[in-house]
Scaffold this motif. Structure first.
Motif: not given
Length: 433
Positions: A165, A169, A172, A200, A204, A209-211, A215
């Protein structure tokens, strides 16, 4: 497993060796040598005081930004060929800010995290290919965000999911353009990247929540115009460690690395000249510098308007070396350019060697060939390759002693022999901010 999942496992589980840790210690010392003169106001810099008024909350993200800017402000910091950027000025500010905030003064873990960060930096450079840089990105800023994020994942003890995660982050958020070269935003790129990595990691580890997949792959594809080689992220990880081979390249001059072989070729001509330097200068009619096509992509400034822009000017660098026999930091500091250097720089012309392989194909083959054409028709010529420059050792210990002449306690702890050294270093840098 996905690419990100496999990479996350490598980040948290791989074990650097003794040789890598020794190289990491030297990297820390060089980082301190190039950042302390700015932090301690030994050289003119208006950027850091202004940034300190804007980022004065004292949090780890702000401290990482300030440290990253200070370390890259002189353009005297290390370089990594696979990364095609400056890894330490992003990775170490993030780690040092995190250590000070969390009181995490574990020197062995810190060094391993630094090694992991450099490994990530080099592999990102290979995976995203030279296309990323030629598209206009500043790798220190864009790829550096991910490298520092990987280092923080290791240092903070993140698990595999948190690391995935965290990387997503960071990916992106990662950006930075070469169009800012020659301005104070270039060193600020290092600060931004370190700051983004810290944020980031905070997100995390807090469970935001993050993909966890997809990514990083998207970042590599978009950042390379779909020329990415993602397998380079994983293949033979740590064998050898990128901090050892090809290793960190330490700078002998506070200018763009893309000017160094030109400066050294010029110095060799000057040293071979039998007469006085003044006689050589008065005898020059014109000067040319040759290099592979595209070999001046970083050193793109032809007529610098200030000392910061001058760091990216082949013309100014060659002229400065001819006049002084060295590249003096004062001529590349913030403020006006040296008019004597500018007058001689006007005689320099660039002549790309169309018979050489383009720089974008293999920057390792870069060279500069400097030719002085004298008024009597004599031609003085010297070719210097990047590989020859790399084979000439840089005295990192000497750089450090010069920067810390009045800071013996800080000098003593710079080798990070134990946890107490890390505590002292992190706290000293925090106080300096």
């Amino acid at each position: 497993m996905s690419l990100t999942a496999q990479l996350s496992q490598l980040i948290i589980r791989s074990r650097p060796d003794h040789a890598a840790r020794q190289q990491a210690r030297e990297g820390v010392q060089d980082f301190l040598a190039v950042s302390w003169p700015v932090l301690n106001r030994q050289v003119p810099d208006s950027g850091l005081p202004l940034l300190k008024t804007l980022y004065r909350d004292g949090g780890p993200a702000s401290r990482a930004l300030l440290l990253g800017y200070a370390a890259h402000a002189l353009d005297y910091d290390d370089f990594h060929a696979d990364f095609r950027g400056h890894p330490s000025v992003v990775i170490l500010p993030a780690l040092l800010a995190w250590a000070a905030e969390k009181r995490a003064f574990d020197a062995a873990r810190f060094l391993d995290a630094f090694i992991i960060g450099v490994e990530m930096a080099g592999r990102l450079g290979l995976a995203i290919t030279q296309s990323h840089y030629t598209l206009g990105y500043h790798n220190t800023a864009s790829l550096g965000t991910l490298a520092a994020a990987a280092a923080l994942a290791r240092f903070s003890g993140a698990d595999a999911h948190q690391t995935a995660v965290l990387l997503g982050i960071a990916a992106t958020e990662a950006s930075g353009l070469r169009a800012q070269f020659g301005s104070a935003v270039k060193p600020l790129h290092a600060g931004f990247a370190a700051e983004r990595a810290v944020r980031a990691a905070q997100l995390a580890l807090a469970g935001f929540d993050g993909q966890p997949t997809g990514v990083l792959e998207s970042f590599l594809s978009l950042g390379s115009a779909e020329r990415a080689q993602p397998e380079a992220l994983l293949d033979l990880w740590g064998a050898p460690w990128r901090i050892v081979t090809p290793g960190l390249e330490f700078k002998p001059f506070a200018t763009c690395a893309g000017t160094h072989s030109a400066a050294e070729a010029t110095r060799e001509i000057r040293q071979r000249w039998a007469g006085s330097p003044e006689a050589l200068l008065s005898a020059i009619d014109r000067i040319s510098v040759a290099f592979p096509p595209g070999g001046d992509i970083a050193a793109s400034v032809r007529q610098p308007k200030n000392g910061i822009e001058a760091r990216f000017s082949l013309e100014y660098v060659i002229a400065a070396m001819l006049i002084y026999g060295d590249l003096r930091m004062a001529d590349f500091a913030e403020g006006e350019v040296n008019p004597q250097i500018m007058a001689l720089a006007a005689k320099v012309t660039r002549q790309p060697d169309e018979g050489a392989p383009p720089d974008a194909i293999n920057p390792a083959l870069r060279f500069h060939e400097v030719t002085l054409l004298l008024r009597d028709g004599t031609a003085l010529r010297q070719r210097r390759t990047r590989q020859q420059s790399l084979a000439t050792p840089v005295d990192v210990a000497g750089k450090l002693r010069a920067a810390l002449a009045d800071e013996q306690a800080l000098l003593a702890c710079s080798a990070l022999r134990d946890n107490e050294d890390l505590r002292h270093l992190a706290q000293a840098l925090t106080v300096a901010l």
